[in-house]
Every structure is written in C-alpha cells, then in structure tokens.
Design a protein around this motif. Structure first.
Motif, PDB file in Angstrom:
ATOM      1  N   ARG A  76      51.879  17.452  35.745  1.00  0.00           N
ATOM      2  CA  ARG A  76      51.510  17.176  34.346  1.00  0.00           C
ATOM      3  C   ARG A  76      51.048  18.474  33.653  1.00  0.00           C
ATOM      4  O   ARG A  76      51.375  19.054  32.659  1.00  0.00           O
ATOM      5  CB  ARG A  76      50.654  16.232  34.012  1.00  0.00           C
ATOM      6  CG  ARG A  76      50.072  16.139  32.610  1.00  0.00           C
ATOM      7  CD  ARG A  76      49.015  15.176  32.337  1.00  0.00           C
ATOM      8  NE  ARG A  76      48.059  15.399  31.048  1.00  0.00           N
ATOM      9  CZ  ARG A  76      47.377  14.428  30.740  1.00  0.00           C
ATOM     10  NH1 ARG A  76      47.210  13.089  30.865  1.00  0.00           N
ATOM     11  NH2 ARG A  76      46.414  15.037  29.513  1.00  0.00           N
ATOM     12  N   GLU A  77      50.124  19.145  34.587  1.00  0.00           N
ATOM     13  CA  GLU A  77      49.511  20.399  34.210  1.00  0.00           C
ATOM     14  C   GLU A  77      50.732  21.595  33.794  1.00  0.00           C
ATOM     15  O   GLU A  77      50.663  22.100  32.947  1.00  0.00           O
ATOM     16  CB  GLU A  77      48.417  20.838  34.975  1.00  0.00           C
ATOM     17  CG  GLU A  77      47.447  19.970  35.229  1.00  0.00           C
ATOM     18  CD  GLU A  77      46.468  20.494  36.249  1.00  0.00           C
ATOM     19  OE1 GLU A  77      46.677  21.376  36.919  1.00  0.00           O
ATOM     20  OE2 GLU A  77      45.068  19.874  36.588  1.00  0.00           O
ATOM     21  N   LEU A  78      51.457  21.710  34.747  1.00  0.00           N
ATOM     22  CA  LEU A  78      52.723  22.823  34.640  1.00  0.00           C
ATOM     23  C   LEU A  78      53.733  22.300  33.714  1.00  0.00           C
ATOM     24  O   LEU A  78      54.086  23.403  32.794  1.00  0.00           O
ATOM     25  CB  LEU A  78      53.345  22.784  35.962  1.00  0.00           C
ATOM     26  CG  LEU A  78      54.102  24.263  36.094  1.00  0.00           C
ATOM     27  CD1 LEU A  78      53.562  25.349  36.004  1.00  0.00           C
ATOM     28  CD2 LEU A  78      54.802  24.190  37.451  1.00  0.00           C
ATOM     29  N   ALA A  79      54.064  21.208  33.621  1.00  0.00           N
ATOM     30  CA  ALA A  79      54.920  20.670  32.544  1.00  0.00           C
ATOM     31  C   ALA A  79      54.634  20.933  31.212  1.00  0.00           C
ATOM     32  O   ALA A  79      54.947  21.458  30.288  1.00  0.00           O
ATOM     33  CB  ALA A  79      55.564  19.173  32.882  1.00  0.00           C
ATOM     34  N   THR A  80      52.892  20.216  31.052  1.00  0.00           N
ATOM     35  CA  THR A  80      52.447  20.421  29.656  1.00  0.00           C
ATOM     36  C   THR A  80      52.308  21.919  29.139  1.00  0.00           C
ATOM     37  O   THR A  80      52.791  22.415  27.888  1.00  0.00           O
ATOM     38  CB  THR A  80      51.276  19.737  29.830  1.00  0.00           C
ATOM     39  OG1 THR A  80      51.224  18.430  30.209  1.00  0.00           O
ATOM     40  CG2 THR A  80      50.532  20.128  28.272  1.00  0.00           C
ATOM     41  N   ALA A  81      52.158  22.808  30.178  1.00  0.00           N
ATOM     42  CA  ALA A  81      51.998  24.367  29.854  1.00  0.00           C
ATOM     43  C   ALA A  81      53.142  24.827  29.528  1.00  0.00           C
ATOM     44  O   ALA A  81      53.568  25.554  28.497  1.00  0.00           O
ATOM     45  CB  ALA A  81      51.414  25.071  30.929  1.00  0.00           C
ATOM     46  N   LEU A  82      54.392  24.556  30.061  1.00  0.00           N
ATOM     47  CA  LEU A  82      55.790  24.923  29.778  1.00  0.00           C
ATOM     48  C   LEU A  82      56.096  24.462  28.404  1.00  0.00           C
ATOM     49  O   LEU A  82      56.624  25.314  27.583  1.00  0.00           O
ATOM     50  CB  LEU A  82      56.682  24.630  30.871  1.00  0.00           C
ATOM     51  CG  LEU A  82      56.769  25.343  32.235  1.00  0.00           C
ATOM     52  CD1 LEU A  82      57.488  24.657  33.048  1.00  0.00           C
ATOM     53  CD2 LEU A  82      57.020  26.789  31.978  1.00  0.00           C
ATOM     54  N   LEU A  83      55.709  23.127  28.202  1.00  0.00           N
ATOM     55  CA  LEU A  83      56.357  22.591  26.797  1.00  0.00           C
ATOM     56  C   LEU A  83      55.513  23.259  25.590  1.00  0.00           C
ATOM     57  O   LEU A  83      56.186  23.361  24.685  1.00  0.00           O
ATOM     58  CB  LEU A  83      56.156  21.079  26.966  1.00  0.00           C
ATOM     59  CG  LEU A  83      57.148  20.434  27.957  1.00  0.00           C
ATOM     60  CD1 LEU A  83      56.792  19.013  28.176  1.00  0.00           C
ATOM     61  CD2 LEU A  83      58.685  20.668  27.545  1.00  0.00           C
ATOM     62  N   VAL A  84      53.923  23.337  26.020  1.00  0.00           N
ATOM     63  CA  VAL A  84      53.313  23.942  24.850  1.00  0.00           C
ATOM     64  C   VAL A  84      53.693  25.390  24.536  1.00  0.00           C
ATOM     65  O   VAL A  84      53.804  25.701  23.400  1.00  0.00           O
ATOM     66  CB  VAL A  84      51.965  24.002  25.075  1.00  0.00           C
ATOM     67  CG1 VAL A  84      51.020  24.594  24.205  1.00  0.00           C
ATOM     68  CG2 VAL A  84      51.351  22.467  25.149  1.00  0.00           C
ATOM     69  N   SER A  85      54.091  26.060  25.425  1.00  0.00           N
ATOM     70  CA  SER A  85      54.604  27.464  25.210  1.00  0.00           C
ATOM     71  C   SER A  85      56.012  27.306  24.608  1.00  0.00           C
ATOM     72  O   SER A  85      56.098  28.367  23.662  1.00  0.00           O
ATOM     73  CB  SER A  85      54.774  28.028  26.598  1.00  0.00           C
ATOM     74  OG  SER A  85      55.846  27.980  27.161  1.00  0.00           O
ATOM     75  N   ALA A  86      56.675  26.606  24.834  1.00  0.00           N
ATOM     76  CA  ALA A  86      58.086  26.386  24.450  1.00  0.00           C
ATOM     77  C   ALA A  86      57.844  26.011  22.808  1.00  0.00           C
ATOM     78  O   ALA A  86      58.647  26.576  21.979  1.00  0.00           O
ATOM     79  CB  ALA A  86      59.246  25.478  25.070  1.00  0.00           C
ATOM     80  N   LEU A  87      57.241  25.126  22.481  1.00  0.00           N
ATOM     81  CA  LEU A  87      57.154  24.638  21.163  1.00  0.00           C
ATOM     82  C   LEU A  87      56.136  25.370  20.335  1.00  0.00           C
ATOM     83  O   LEU A  87      56.494  25.720  19.159  1.00  0.00           O
ATOM     84  CB  LEU A  87      56.449  23.157  21.268  1.00  0.00           C
ATOM     85  CG  LEU A  87      57.390  22.078  21.835  1.00  0.00           C
ATOM     86  CD1 LEU A  87      56.615  20.821  21.915  1.00  0.00           C
ATOM     87  CD2 LEU A  87      58.661  21.793  20.860  1.00  0.00           C
ATOM     88  N   ALA A  88      55.332  26.208  20.721  1.00  0.00           N
ATOM     89  CA  ALA A  88      54.403  27.209  20.173  1.00  0.00           C
ATOM     90  C   ALA A  88      55.566  28.405  19.482  1.00  0.00           C
ATOM     91  O   ALA A  88      55.395  28.836  18.481  1.00  0.00           O
ATOM     92  CB  ALA A  88      53.645  27.940  20.985  1.00  0.00           C
ATOM     93  N   LEU A  89      56.491  28.797  20.381  1.00  0.00           N
ATOM     94  CA  LEU A  89      57.253  29.823  19.849  1.00  0.00           C
ATOM     95  C   LEU A  89      58.110  29.268  19.009  1.00  0.00           C
ATOM     96  O   LEU A  89      58.403  29.843  17.704  1.00  0.00           O
ATOM     97  CB  LEU A  89      57.976  30.272  21.158  1.00  0.00           C
ATOM     98  CG  LEU A  89      59.259  31.252  20.621  1.00  0.00           C
ATOM     99  CD1 LEU A  89      58.649  32.629  20.348  1.00  0.00           C
ATOM    100  CD2 LEU A  89      60.005  31.520  22.110  1.00  0.00           C
ATOM    101  N   GLU A  90      58.555  28.106  18.864  1.00  0.00           N
ATOM    102  CA  GLU A  90      59.529  27.446  17.998  1.00  0.00           C
ATOM    103  C   GLU A  90      58.843  27.085  16.726  1.00  0.00           C
ATOM    104  O   GLU A  90      59.194  27.534  15.488  1.00  0.00           O
ATOM    105  CB  GLU A  90      60.165  26.112  18.641  1.00  0.00           C
ATOM    106  CG  GLU A  90      61.134  26.300  19.480  1.00  0.00           C
ATOM    107  CD  GLU A  90      62.297  26.942  19.339  1.00  0.00           C
ATOM    108  OE1 GLU A  90      62.455  27.265  18.209  1.00  0.00           O
ATOM    109  OE2 GLU A  90      63.188  27.189  20.074  1.00  0.00           O
ATOM    110  N   VAL A  91      57.360  26.810  16.707  1.00  0.00           N
ATOM    111  CA  VAL A  91      56.522  26.632  15.569  1.00  0.00           C
ATOM    112  C   VAL A  91      56.420  27.833  14.830  1.00  0.00           C
ATOM    113  O   VAL A  91      56.579  28.097  13.456  1.00  0.00           O
ATOM    114  CB  VAL A  91      55.403  25.875  15.978  1.00  0.00           C
ATOM    115  CG1 VAL A  91      54.374  26.118  14.816  1.00  0.00           C
ATOM    116  CG2 VAL A  91      55.650  24.750  16.126  1.00  0.00           C
TER     117      VAL A  91
END
Length: 474
Positions: A388-403
């Motif tokens: 969960r920790e690694l997946a969440t970090a990857l997804l947050v970084s992905a969505l932060a760039l898209e935002v």
C-alpha cells in the motif's frame, strides 16, 4: 486473501529476465533516436555552451559520459539501464515475497510499446522515467521485504531523485509528492499536503540557482513561455486587450492568426506566425509578466478556464481526433551533421507498432488518470502494508503531475505523461494481490467506460488534424 496463483518462478529468474530484456532493448534501439531537442542538447555538449531552454543537468551528464561512446549512445545506455534496473528490482522484490507472476507482469509493463518505444528516444522524458524507476526500484527492493532502506542506499536514491527534479522543470510535482508520501513523517494527510506545497515552492526557488550558477547555464527566457501562452489563450477568448496586457491591435492579431492553440504554444515563439505579436510582452521582466497573467486571469476567469480546459483536453487526449499528433516516437533521428545516427530497422518497426497502439486507450492519458484514481481509492481502502505504501506513493506522484497540467502545461506531447502512465501500471500490479472493493471497481469501470466511449465518439466525428509540425503551426 491473495489472488496471486502459485508459480515456480523465483526472483533469480526475474532478475535474469530483466537483464536479458535490458540487453535486448539496447540492441534494438542502438544507437538511440535523436529528436530536435536531442540535437540541440548535443550541440551544447560539443560546444561547451549551455542554456536552460533544455535541462542543463542532462547536457552536463551527457558531457561527462561522452568519452564512453559516440553520439547519443551513452545516454541511451543510461536511460535503458535505469529503466530496466528499476522495473527489475520491483519485479524481483515481488518474486521474493511470493508474487513471482506479479513480478513477471512488472517486466511485461516495461515491454509495452508506448513505454519502451519512448525509452528508445534520447530525451529528457526518457531520462526522467529511468531515474525515477531506478530510485523507486531501490526503495522497493527493501521496503517490500519490510526492511528499512540501508543508509548506503540513500546516496544513489538521492542522486537519482535530484537528477529527476533537474531533468524536467515540472518533475518537482512528481518527486516531492513521491518522497513526502513515502516518508513516515508527517503522518496526517493534511500535513503531508502542506509539506509537499512548501517543498515544491522551495525546489522551484532553488532549481534556477542550480541551473544558472552551479551548472552555468545561460538564461534563455524559457520561463516566460507559460505566461505568454496563457495570456494569448485569454486574448483569444476576449476582445478586451487592455485588461490582459495586450493592446487591442495585438489582441486582434492573436485572434486573427489563431495564435492560441490548445495543442501547443509554439506559434507564439515563431516569428513567422505570432512571435512578433508577443515580443513586447516577452521583453518584460518575468515577475511583471506573471503579474500581468494573474491580472488577466482575475479579470477574465471564464476565458482563462476555457483556455486551460481546452489545453488539458488536448494534452490528456480525450475529446480529440484520430491521429492527434506527437503521440508516437519518431522512426528516425532529426536530420543533423553532428553524428547523431538513425536507429536500426528493428527500432523503426517497433515505433510503427507503437504508432498503432497509441491510438487506442493505452495511449490516452485521460484513461490512465481514471485508472490511477480508481487504484488510489483501492490502495487507501486496504490495510497498511509495504505494498500500500509504495503503490500510494506512485499514484500520488502520478496524479500530482497530471493535476499540475491544469495550470502549468504548454504542449500536448504524449511523452510528458510517461511517468504517470508507467507509475499507474506498476501500481495496479502491486495492488493485484487483493481484490478491490466491488463499489470502487464498479465506479472506476463506469468512469473508464464513459471516458473511452466519449473519446471514441470524438475520434470518429472530428476531422483529422494536420500531420506535420508546420501544419499544426497553421
């Protein structure tokens, strides 16, 4: 309960496969494809004179590696080795904890033509993806085994993340959220958000100092492009030039010549199109120019929002025609006289395959955004564990760039979305050991269906765009 079937694969098999794939990729794409940006950067390497239009960190690294091989080959090796190193470490880490098939799926992600195809082109986006994957792979190798990262590994991880931040101006929106999400402190989501915002501002303030003083890159005026693009976009939607920093005549010219294109900012930098119209604004100090933009956006919020949404739709490749340009990697290098050669016939065939696949939803960033949001909801609903920790970090970084693209983006190239797409794909595999909640999966599936169906409808009804750079300039 795990949905991972039993497998005889071990992390040794995964490691050997990753090494083989790396070698095969190098053989396929050797000596690397050079785009216009690549040629410009290599000219700086040869001359020893650098500017900040393209990342000086990449050109400086290239200069350091240049004695190891001719042309683009050292950088091709760097980005493909880091790419497969990161994916290989994540895959082997999964195999080591009993999820060998998930590890094999991670390597399969690396073979997806839209990902590997762009990784064969020597440019900053491929360097960024490689550096980020290598850093995440090193972290994941220990974290997925529930072990702390050894202190000795802090140095390579820090170097890789620092390079990632410097190799693209907007990479700060990837790296900072990634680090803050992985860090144990602060723990509260709101505190993490505040810490991220503060860190982003700090990095944006420090980056120009590093580029100009440490890396000795000459200012090129690149920082003005976002403001010029947005001011022109507002001008195209209003005739009140006095409130947007342009004269009435300049506003009329912007509208008449269609200078503000959702696809990219380039007509505004081309004197044969609209460059001379924006010359007066371009000469303003950067702070004054952005204050002018802020005033224009406040006076015309609907025009500004319309301009930004039109561009966001373009770069996310949602309601656009078929063959929306700049999706597929080039099949040949930009013509040059400085020794940057063309790739092999095998690489050209791979890029032809890529050109077909990027027309499907696999090449639509908007589809990956929906998957990322769904995966993040699934990740946050599961018990806390290293996955969960690694997946969440990857997804947050992905969505932060898209935002960030909602306000800070001036072009629609698919390569700008490589990290969010790769990070999302890796996260989905990481989370595949548990079935997500049915409600989350259903809402995500409905949203994805709507996006794909509406995207297909647009592609079937909108006229084909010009297929050349000059044609898109207008």
């Amino acid at each position: 309960m795990s949905i991972e079937p039993d497998s005889r694969l071990t992390h040794h098999h995964i490691t050997i496969t990753a090494v083989a794939l790396c070698m095969a990729s190098l053989a396929l794409f050797w000596p690397g494809t050079a785009m216009y940006d690549t040629v410009t950067q290599y000219q700086q390497v040869l001359s020893g004179v650098y500017d900040d239009w393209h990342p000086p960190a990449m050109a400086r690294v290239w200069a350091l590696l240049a004695p190891l091989g001719p042309g683009a080959t050292p950088m091709l090796v760097l980005q493909l080795v880091t790419y497969w190193l990161g994916l290989g470490l994540i895959a082997a880490a999964l195999a080591r904890i009993g999820r060998a098939r998930s590890g094999a799926a991670i390597l399969a992600i690396g073979l997806l033509p839209p990902f590997l195809g762009w990784q064969g082109v020597v440019l900053k986006d491929a360097q960024l993806a490689g550096a980020l994957l290598a850093a995440v792979g090193i972290i994941g190798w220990w974290r997925l085994a529930r072990r702390p990262l050894p202190r000795a590994m802090y140095i390579p991880v820090a170097l890789l993340l620092a390079y990632a931040v410097l190799v693209r101006a907007n990479a700060v929106f990837i790296v900072v959220p990634l680090i803050v999400t992985l860090a144990p402190r602060p723990a509260h989501p709101l505190a993490k958000l505040v810490a991220s915002l503060v860190a982003v501002v700090a990095v944006l303030g420090v980056a120009p100092i590093v580029n100009h003083q440490l890396l000795r890159a000459q200012p090129s005026g690149v920082e003005a492009t976002q403001a010029l693009y947005d001011i022109a976009g507002i001008a195209a939607r209003t005739s009140d030039g006095n409130t947007i920093g342009l004269t009435r005549q300049e506003t009329a010219t912007v509208i008449q010549r269609r200078c503000a294109k959702p696809f990219f900012w380039d007509p505004l930098g081309d004197d044969a199109n609209c460059g001379t119209t924006m010359a007066r604004l371009r000469a303003l100090p950067t702070a004054t120019l952005y204050l002018t933009l802020a005033s224009a956006a406040l006076h015309h919020p609907i025009a500004y929002a319309g301009h930004r949404f039109a561009h966001l739709n373009s770069t996310d490749r949602w309601l656009v025609p078929f063959h929306w340009p700049s999706a597929a990697p080039p099949v040949a290098s930009e013509p040059n006289t400085i020794g940057l050669a063309n790739p092999s016939a095998g690489a050209r065939a791979w890029e032809v395959l890529t050109a077909m696949i990027v027309e499907t939803p696999l090449g639509w960033p908007i589809a990956w955004i929906v998957v990322a949001i769904t995966a993040l909801a699934a990740s946050l609903s599961r018990p806390r564990d290293p996955i969960r920790e690694l997946a969440t970090a990857l997804l947050v970084s992905a969505l932060a760039l898209e935002v960030s693209f909602a306000a800070l983006s001036i072009a629609s190239d698919l390569r700008y979305h490589l990290w969010p797409m790769i990070a999302t794909a890796v996260s989905v595999v990481l989370l595949a050991d548990r079935a997500p909640r049915r409600r989350v999966l259903m809402i995500g599936a409905i949203a994805l269906t709507i996006v794909i169906c509406s995207g297909l409808a647009a592609r079937m009804t909108l006229p084909l765009p010009p297929q050349s750079y000059a044609g898109m300039l207008g």
